[in-house]
Design a protein around this motif. Sequence first.
Motif, PDB file in Angstrom:
ATOM      1  N   VAL B  13      64.325 -65.988  18.447  1.00 56.48           N
ATOM      2  CA  VAL B  13      63.936 -64.855  19.144  1.00 56.48           C
ATOM      3  C   VAL B  13      65.820 -65.175  20.844  1.00 56.48           C
ATOM      4  O   VAL B  13      65.634 -66.198  20.665  1.00 56.48           O
ATOM      5  CB  VAL B  13      62.783 -64.502  20.081  1.00 56.48           C
ATOM      6  N   VAL B  14      65.820 -64.408  21.924  1.00 59.61           N
ATOM      7  CA  VAL B  14      66.385 -63.874  22.673  1.00 59.61           C
ATOM      8  C   VAL B  14      64.817 -64.005  23.392  1.00 59.61           C
ATOM      9  O   VAL B  14      64.972 -62.991  24.226  1.00 59.61           O
ATOM     10  CB  VAL B  14      67.314 -63.448  22.759  1.00 59.61           C
ATOM     11  N   VAL B  15      65.458 -64.563  24.965  1.00 61.48           N
ATOM     12  CA  VAL B  15      64.760 -64.300  25.771  1.00 61.48           C
ATOM     13  C   VAL B  15      65.601 -64.457  27.231  1.00 61.48           C
ATOM     14  O   VAL B  15      66.964 -65.075  27.507  1.00 61.48           O
ATOM     15  CB  VAL B  15      64.150 -65.851  26.493  1.00 61.48           C
ATOM     16  N   GLN B  16      65.341 -63.067  27.752  1.00 61.08           N
ATOM     17  CA  GLN B  16      65.758 -62.895  28.786  1.00 61.08           C
ATOM     18  C   GLN B  16      65.178 -62.526  30.272  1.00 61.08           C
ATOM     19  O   GLN B  16      64.405 -62.344  30.267  1.00 61.08           O
ATOM     20  CB  GLN B  16      66.667 -60.792  28.803  1.00 61.08           C
ATOM     21  N   THR B  17      65.375 -63.052  30.922  1.00 61.27           N
ATOM     22  CA  THR B  17      65.040 -63.026  32.688  1.00 61.27           C
ATOM     23  C   THR B  17      65.987 -62.565  34.045  1.00 61.27           C
ATOM     24  O   THR B  17      66.786 -62.517  33.316  1.00 61.27           O
ATOM     25  CB  THR B  17      64.514 -64.465  32.941  1.00 61.27           C
TER      26      THR B  17
END
Lengths: 156, 96
Positions: B13-17
């Motif tokens: 998964v990729v986390v973007q904030t």
Amino acid sequence: MAITTSMATSFKSELLQGIHNFHNGSGGGTTTTTGTGNTFKIALYTSSATLAASTTAYATTNEVSGTNYTAGGNTLTNVDPSASGTTALTDFADSTWSTATVTARGALIYNSSTTAGSANRAVCALDFGGDKTSTAGDFTVQFPAADASNAIIRIA
Amino acid sequence: MIKLAVESNIGEVVVQTTTNRGFSPEELAQRATDQIVTVSSEAEPIVRQQAEAFKSRIYHVVLGIINQAIKSDRTTLCNEFVQQGHPDIADILRRL
């Protein structure tokens, strides 16, 4: 204390017992009874958490807390399981905590069905590779492309 | 003896904030494009080139639709605020 990206060993066993159903809405189940997909959730954890293949169920220990984050995490939207070549796969829609102030190092996907046997059973642990922080902003977990090489859950 | 090997795998998964804002249309368009089109690193150069061109086209189409959706939603919200007696808020929203 560590979070390791891994499929829960208990989940593999539970798959063979027909405990989890990843259909979105009606579908799946046994050959004699059409079932309904279970509800899966994603919970965020701090770097103090221990999540690995040995994790069997959702727990609140070291779950993150913060503005606009509710214990238990977000409900995921299932994408019906499919096959690509000889690989079976399933997927979820991206999950976002909006206007959230939160820091997380990893996550746990689990079956939040209240049915005995599947309630809160772990599916997989996800390591983000480092602490990820949103401040009064969006915190989004983006799932990989749903194909035989990248999908979040694959059985080949 | 017959053996059946079954392999289970977990994707990455990729986390973007974001901080003090939501995602921009460009960021969302890129995310959508990455999920719609994936190009194998082992693809032939000519195939890869065509796929990248297609991906770029998809990005711009998605970006345009997202921008249109934002404008359209703001029109709906502005009208709602005016109807509810808050023309000042509608003005703020219109100027964003």
